[in-house]
Design a protein around this motif. Structure first.
Motif, PDB file in Angstrom:
ATOM      1  N   GLN A  40       0.815  -1.186   0.086  1.00 33.14           N
ATOM      2  CA  GLN A  40      -0.027   0.021  -0.099  1.00 33.14           C
ATOM      3  C   GLN A  40       0.933   1.309   0.076  1.00 33.14           C
ATOM      4  O   GLN A  40       0.550   2.087   1.063  1.00 33.14           O
ATOM      5  N   HIS A  41       1.584   1.431  -0.926  1.00 32.90           N
ATOM      6  CA  HIS A  41       2.561   2.434  -1.094  1.00 32.90           C
ATOM      7  C   HIS A  41       2.312   3.413  -2.238  1.00 32.90           C
ATOM      8  O   HIS A  41       2.908   4.635  -2.577  1.00 32.90           O
ATOM      9  N   LEU A  42       1.230   3.286  -2.911  1.00 30.67           N
ATOM     10  CA  LEU A  42       0.832   3.918  -4.292  1.00 30.67           C
ATOM     11  C   LEU A  42       0.583   5.522  -3.926  1.00 30.67           C
ATOM     12  O   LEU A  42       0.889   6.219  -4.682  1.00 30.67           O
ATOM     13  N   ALA A  43      -0.303   5.439  -3.003  1.00 30.87           N
ATOM     14  CA  ALA A  43      -0.444   7.228  -2.290  1.00 30.87           C
ATOM     15  C   ALA A  43       0.638   7.776  -2.390  1.00 30.87           C
ATOM     16  O   ALA A  43       0.642   9.048  -2.713  1.00 30.87           O
ATOM     17  N   TYR A  44       1.726   7.312  -1.580  1.00 28.89           N
ATOM     18  CA  TYR A  44       2.983   8.057  -1.266  1.00 28.89           C
ATOM     19  C   TYR A  44       3.541   8.308  -2.596  1.00 28.89           C
ATOM     20  O   TYR A  44       4.572   9.216  -2.898  1.00 28.89           O
ATOM     21  N   ALA A  45       3.608   7.158  -3.666  1.00 25.24           N
ATOM     22  CA  ALA A  45       4.218   7.403  -4.613  1.00 25.24           C
ATOM     23  C   ALA A  45       3.911   8.394  -5.633  1.00 25.24           C
ATOM     24  O   ALA A  45       4.376   9.268  -6.403  1.00 25.24           O
ATOM     25  N   LEU A  46       2.461   8.741  -5.541  1.00 22.54           N
ATOM     26  CA  LEU A  46       1.680   9.835  -6.220  1.00 22.54           C
ATOM     27  C   LEU A  46       1.625  11.173  -5.696  1.00 22.54           C
ATOM     28  O   LEU A  46       1.467  11.985  -6.157  1.00 22.54           O
ATOM     29  N   GLY A  47       2.342  11.080  -4.279  1.00 20.56           N
ATOM     30  CA  GLY A  47       2.724  12.368  -3.684  1.00 20.56           C
ATOM     31  C   GLY A  47       2.224  12.788  -2.238  1.00 20.56           C
ATOM     32  O   GLY A  47       2.324  13.797  -1.916  1.00 20.56           O
ATOM     33  N   LEU A  48       1.609  11.705  -1.856  1.00 18.20           N
ATOM     34  CA  LEU A  48       0.969  11.968  -0.498  1.00 18.20           C
ATOM     35  C   LEU A  48       1.945  11.901   0.548  1.00 18.20           C
ATOM     36  O   LEU A  48       2.967  11.324   0.452  1.00 18.20           O
ATOM     37  N   ASP A  49       2.223  13.070   1.502  1.00 15.40           N
ATOM     38  CA  ASP A  49       2.953  13.105   2.339  1.00 15.40           C
ATOM     39  C   ASP A  49       3.164  11.962   3.234  1.00 15.40           C
ATOM     40  O   ASP A  49       2.096  11.426   3.619  1.00 15.40           O
ATOM     41  N   GLU A  50       4.482  11.760   3.708  1.00 10.85           N
ATOM     42  CA  GLU A  50       4.198  10.526   4.827  1.00 10.85           C
ATOM     43  C   GLU A  50       3.485  10.427   5.983  1.00 10.85           C
ATOM     44  O   GLU A  50       3.303   9.561   6.475  1.00 10.85           O
ATOM     45  N   ASP A  51       3.382  11.954   6.248  1.00  7.46           N
ATOM     46  CA  ASP A  51       2.739  11.910   7.488  1.00  7.46           C
ATOM     47  C   ASP A  51       1.385  12.274   7.529  1.00  7.46           C
ATOM     48  O   ASP A  51       0.376  12.618   8.360  1.00  7.46           O
ATOM     49  N   GLU A  52       0.834  12.052   6.303  1.00  7.42           N
ATOM     50  CA  GLU A  52      -0.578  12.412   5.872  1.00  7.42           C
ATOM     51  C   GLU A  52      -1.422  10.943   6.015  1.00  7.42           C
ATOM     52  O   GLU A  52      -0.840   9.836   5.483  1.00  7.42           O
ATOM     53  N   PHE A  53      -2.404  11.075   5.897  1.00  7.47           N
ATOM     54  CA  PHE A  53      -3.409   9.905   6.043  1.00  7.47           C
ATOM     55  C   PHE A  53      -4.400   9.931   4.665  1.00  7.47           C
ATOM     56  O   PHE A  53      -4.897  10.745   4.392  1.00  7.47           O
ATOM     57  N   PHE A  54      -4.452   8.735   4.150  1.00  4.45           N
ATOM     58  CA  PHE A  54      -5.212   8.665   3.149  1.00  4.45           C
ATOM     59  C   PHE A  54      -6.726   8.311   3.670  1.00  4.45           C
ATOM     60  O   PHE A  54      -7.177   7.589   4.513  1.00  4.45           O
ATOM     61  N   ALA A  55      -7.769   9.483   3.369  1.00 11.63           N
ATOM     62  CA  ALA A  55      -8.828   9.402   4.110  1.00 11.63           C
ATOM     63  C   ALA A  55      -9.976   8.541   3.607  1.00 11.63           C
ATOM     64  O   ALA A  55     -10.845   8.206   4.375  1.00 11.63           O
ATOM     65  N   ALA A  56     -10.154   8.244   2.302  1.00 15.96           N
ATOM     66  CA  ALA A  56     -11.158   7.527   1.997  1.00 15.96           C
ATOM     67  C   ALA A  56     -10.996   6.230   2.338  1.00 15.96           C
ATOM     68  O   ALA A  56      -9.789   5.483   2.356  1.00 15.96           O
TER      69      ALA A  56
END
Length: 319
Positions: A40-56
């Motif tokens: 589950q690293h795709l969100a971070y590869a797309l640019g989500l910051d490491e300290d951000e939470f994928f909300a959906a």
């Protein structure tokens, strides 16, 4: 068009999934990316910051609700409990359009770096010792079984690593599968394994060479994958900067051209709804016989609607 990225762990398939998804989105094309990898690293590869939470919410968190929505009024599916990951659509089922006005996209899509992203969900502590990760991919398989994607629309899925992708019939649900191969013997070994399995089912694959440092690497890939090599990516300072949290600048011209070639390869593939439906039915019947009918207490072979024909016409006929 449905596109999967697969490859040996560490080959760069998540990075390529992200680069390709952003490339499509920036061109104005409708695109949805799905993280179907256990890490589950795709969100971070797309640019989500490491300290951000994928909300959906992850798809696996609402598999029951997804089943209820997709089965609609299909009389062949008795209940949520009788619907398994391979259950194909039929008359009365709800079909999906990419980023359509439906509750699945409304609940599960989040914009990350300009890309509409859905995630399957991480393998958590409650799963340890009692389930495999493929149980979480069931919602993705149902989504793809009910999706009617049109020309110029793209679904990009970052799959599980190695030949583990063959643990379910999900690997047959794509118009093109890109196998990310490093110029190493281990990576080529995974390529051969995937190539041979895919050939049994007529699944089209293309190789993307990755982490190529020079002509020796390129010659190695050409020797071992031959005509399956679609394009290659050179070692990227852009990717390295992004992975280190630095401003990455612009993607190198060669690697940008590689993304263009991948899109050209996808667009050149004919859409074969007949083969798609045949694979969906075949794997559903396999699962029904192997475990699903006994597990649910229903003869799941009867869920196959012989009069259903998947594709754009089905939207008007059976929606």
């Amino acid at each position: 068009m449905r596109v999967a990225f697969v490859g040996k762990g560490g080959s760069g398939k998540t990075t390529l999934s992200a680069l390709f998804s952003r490339h499509l989105a920036r061109s104005g094309a409708p695109v949805v990316a799905v993280d179907g990898d256990i890490n589950q690293h795709l969100a971070y590869a797309l640019g989500l910051d490491e300290d951000e939470f994928f909300a959906a919410p992850p798809l696996s968190a609402r598999t029951g609700e997804i089943k209820d929505y997709l089965r609609g009024t299909n009389p062949r599916i008795a209940s949520r409990a009788a619907m398994v990951k391979t259950t194909p659509p039929g008359r009365g089922s709800r079909l999906l359009r990419l980023l359509g006005d439906d509750e699945i996209h409304a609940h599960h899509v989040q914009d990350v770096g300009g890309v509409a992203l859905m995630v399957t969900g991480a393998f958590d502590e409650s799963d340890l010792g009692v389930s495999c990760y493929h149980s979480k991919l069931g919602a993705v398989e149902l989504y793809l079984n009910h999706l009617v994607d049109g020309p110029g629309e793209y679904m990009v899925v970052d799959m599980t690593a190695g030949a583990d992708a063959f643990a379910s019939g999900l690997f047959t649900r794509f118009d093109m599968t890109f196998l990310v191969v490093e110029p190493t013997r281990k990576s080529v070994s995974v390529y051969r394994q995937y190539r041979d399995h895919a050939a049994e089912f007529g699944v089209p694959i293309g190789v993307v060479g990755n982490k190529v440092t020079g002509e020796d690497d390129l010659a190695f890939l050409r020797e071992h994958v031959g005509g399956d090599l679609v394009a290659h990516c050179e070692q990227s300072s852009f990717v390295r900067a992004q992975e280190q949290g630095r401003a990455p600048g612009e993607l190198e011209p060669h690697n940008a051209r590689t993304l263009d070639r991948l899109r050209e390869a996808v667009d050149a593939r004919p859409k074969d709804w007949t083969a798609f439906q045949r694979h969906a039915v075949d794997f559903h019947l396999r699962n029904a016989t192997a475990w699903a009918s006994e597990a649910t207490g229903h003869d799941l072979a009867t869920q196959v609607d012989p009069d259903f024909r998947h594709g754009p016409a089905a939207l008007a006929t059976f929606a």
